[in-house]
Design a protein around this motif. Structure first.
Motif, PDB file in Angstrom:
ATOM      1  N   ASN A  61       0.817  -1.218   0.000  1.00 14.71           N
ATOM      2  CA  ASN A  61       0.000   0.000   0.000  1.00 14.71           C
ATOM      3  C   ASN A  61       0.849   1.266   0.000  1.00 14.71           C
ATOM      4  OD1 ASN A  61      -2.543   1.276  -0.144  1.00 14.71           O
ATOM      5  ND2 ASN A  61      -2.505   1.710   2.046  1.00 14.71           N
ATOM      6  N   SER A  98      -2.781   3.882  -4.900  1.00 17.33           N
ATOM      7  CA  SER A  98      -4.018   4.660  -5.012  1.00 17.33           C
ATOM      8  C   SER A  98      -3.982   5.653  -6.172  1.00 17.33           C
ATOM      9  CB  SER A  98      -4.284   5.415  -3.704  1.00 17.33           C
ATOM     10  OG  SER A  98      -3.239   6.339  -3.435  1.00 17.33           O
ATOM     11  N   GLU A 111      -7.171   1.686  -9.561  1.00 18.52           N
ATOM     12  CA  GLU A 111      -6.547   1.741  -8.242  1.00 18.52           C
ATOM     13  C   GLU A 111      -6.364   0.318  -7.714  1.00 18.52           C
ATOM     14  OE1 GLU A 111      -8.537   4.363  -5.564  1.00 18.52           O
ATOM     15  OE2 GLU A 111      -8.631   5.993  -7.028  1.00 18.52           O
ATOM     16  N   THR A 169      -5.945  -2.949  -5.462  1.00 21.69           N
ATOM     17  CA  THR A 169      -6.261  -3.689  -4.241  1.00 21.69           C
ATOM     18  C   THR A 169      -4.949  -4.259  -3.696  1.00 21.69           C
ATOM     19  OG1 THR A 169      -8.505  -4.262  -4.929  1.00 21.69           O
ATOM     20  CG2 THR A 169      -7.455  -5.732  -3.340  1.00 21.69           C
ATOM     21  N   THR A 170      -4.736  -4.102  -2.395  1.00 23.26           N
ATOM     22  CA  THR A 170      -3.416  -4.453  -1.864  1.00 23.26           C
ATOM     23  C   THR A 170      -3.464  -4.737  -0.364  1.00 23.26           C
ATOM     24  OG1 THR A 170      -1.084  -3.721  -1.776  1.00 23.26           O
ATOM     25  CG2 THR A 170      -2.776  -2.052  -1.368  1.00 23.26           C
ATOM     26  N   ALA A 228      -2.080  -3.572   3.065  1.00 27.34           N
ATOM     27  CA  ALA A 228      -1.470  -2.364   3.635  1.00 27.34           C
ATOM     28  C   ALA A 228      -0.616  -2.727   4.844  1.00 27.34           C
ATOM     29  CB  ALA A 228      -2.549  -1.372   4.037  1.00 27.34           C
ATOM     30  N   HIS A 277      -1.806  -5.843   9.718  1.00 25.90           N
ATOM     31  CA  HIS A 277      -1.913  -5.442   8.317  1.00 25.90           C
ATOM     32  C   HIS A 277      -3.393  -5.313   7.974  1.00 25.90           C
ATOM     33  CE1 HIS A 277      -2.288  -9.840   8.380  1.00 25.90           C
ATOM     34  NE2 HIS A 277      -3.165  -9.646   7.396  1.00 25.90           N
ATOM     35  N   GLN A 278      -3.676  -4.860   6.741  1.00 30.05           N
ATOM     36  CA  GLN A 278      -5.071  -4.705   6.329  1.00 30.05           C
ATOM     37  C   GLN A 278      -5.198  -4.910   4.831  1.00 30.05           C
ATOM     38  OE1 GLN A 278      -6.700  -0.832   7.180  1.00 30.05           O
ATOM     39  NE2 GLN A 278      -8.774  -1.390   6.555  1.00 30.05           N
ATOM     40  N   ILE A 324      -6.775  -3.796   1.627  1.00 31.13           N
ATOM     41  CA  ILE A 324      -7.450  -2.614   1.095  1.00 31.13           C
ATOM     42  C   ILE A 324      -8.038  -2.973  -0.269  1.00 31.13           C
ATOM     43  CG2 ILE A 324      -7.219  -0.190   0.412  1.00 31.13           C
ATOM     44  CD1 ILE A 324      -6.650  -0.623   3.354  1.00 31.13           C
ATOM     45  N   ARG A 364      -9.763  -2.052  -3.655  1.00 31.61           N
ATOM     46  CA  ARG A 364      -9.978  -0.905  -4.534  1.00 31.61           C
ATOM     47  C   ARG A 364     -10.618  -1.380  -5.846  1.00 31.61           C
ATOM     48  NH1 ARG A 364      -4.603   0.881  -2.419  1.00 31.61           N
ATOM     49  NH2 ARG A 364      -5.013   2.531  -0.892  1.00 31.61           N
TER      50      ARG A 364
END
Length: 339
Positions: free
Chosen positions: A271, A276, A281, A283-284, A286, A318-319, A321, A323
């Motif tokens: 991320n 972004s 965009e 997706t990853t 983070a 972690h997260q 994300i 997109r």
């Protein structure tokens, strides 16, 4: 320029007493201490910090060894380290290795010869015995990675779990032919992310196809390089061990009129800001980059001060994300020719 002798003479005490006041060593009554402080103020005396640090074996300098200073992934980590170090009166010396093990070893030798209050490694590719020897000289913390079978304080995320979740996300979208571009072999986080990818496929009963697994180097070029073969092998999705490699893969798709995510879905890792900005965009996964930096530096400073560190191996959250770069699998969504 006033000297310590001038201060001692004006205060009517010995230079040893002035030294004790300056170093906050105690053993000086409050009246005498105030006389010394008044003399320092009146003479505008500035202690010789370099000489003081030499006598105390203290440099007020922390070395941070970084594998590639041009890699934007490290920028927020370094910012976090700098903020904590400066708030505690330390300077940070950056040492760039350019992913060269010999350079890393060179910085270890430099630290042993010249001295530093502590050192943080954002990479740990040298033989663990060299790191172990360094711990006898000064406190050491490893951030982003860890070293197997070595009790050195570390700050990282759970790379196995993060890669598992990224792969699982694609599986739950209906993808079964999922390619993976890993980092360099021999790096612990590459090993853990590959294990996470494979574990997710196995958990959902998807056969692991070694033809869909590629070794990259975390950089844009390796994502672009492997894209052709991945698409020829008719993967419907690709997971990469860095956002830079994901960007390289997407660039290849753009150059060859392949639509992301309509024809192939893409998930990255880290991320960084690029994720972004690119279209679609990305997706990853983070990573808490700034927090990695602040936590590692805070831990090191506690070790320097001789304070107890309650948790020596810190794993941050972690997260995933979500997109625009992924969509549910549709049969025959990927072209079979023309790559």
């Amino acid at each position: 320029m006033a000297t310590i002798r001038d201060v001692a003479k004006l205060a009517g005490v010995s230079t040893a007493t002035v030294s004790r006041v300056l170093n906050e060593q105690g053993g000086v009554n409050s009246e005498t201490k105030q006389k010394v402080l008044d003399a320092i103020k009146k003479l505008n005396y500035k202690p010789n910090t370099i000489a003081k640090n030499f006598r105390q074996n203290k440099t007020d300098t922390i070395i941070v060894v970084i594998p590639d200073i041009t890699n934007t992934f490290f920028s927020k980590i370094l910012l976090g380290m700098q903020d904590v170090a400066n708030a505690n009166g330390y300077n940070v010396l950056l040492c760039n290795t350019n992913n060269d093990v010999e350079k890393e070893l060179e910085y270890i030798r430099f630290t042993e010869r010249r001295g530093a209050d502590g050192i943080i490694f954002l990479t740990a590719r040298v033989n663990y015995t060299n790191i172990l020897e360094l711990t006898k000289t000064c406190p050491v913390v490893v951030a982003c990675e860890y070293i197997d079978n070595l009790d050195i304080p570390t700050v990282s995320i759970n790379n196995f779990k993060a890669a598992y979740e990224a792969s699982e996300y694609l599986i739950k979208l209906g993808h079964k032919k999922i390619a993976y571009i890993n980092g360099p072999e021999g790096i612990v986080l590459s090993r853990d992310r590959l294990r996470g990818y494979k574990a997710a496929l196995e958990r959902y009963g998807i056969e692991i196809d070694e033809k869909l697994i590629f070794e990259g180097d975390f950089y844009y070029e390796s994502g672009y390089k492997h894209a052709k073969q991945i698409l020829e092998n008719e993967a419907t999705a690709v997971f990469t061990a860095s956002d830079d490699m994901a960007a390289g893969f997407i660039r290849y798709c753009i150059d060859n009129n392949i639509k992301v995510p309509e024809e192939v879905s893409v998930v990255g890792f880290d991320n960084i800001k690029l994720a972004s900005i690119i279209k679609p965009e990305l997706t990853t996964i983070a990573q808490p980059m700034y927090e990695i930096g602040t936590t590692a530096m805070d831990m090191l400073i506690k070790l320097i001060k001789g304070e107890e560190v309650e948790k020596r191996n810190i794993v941050l959250e972690h997260q995933l994300i979500v997109r625009e770069s992924c969509m549910p699998y549709e049969k025959n969504c990927v072209k079979s020719k023309g790559y």
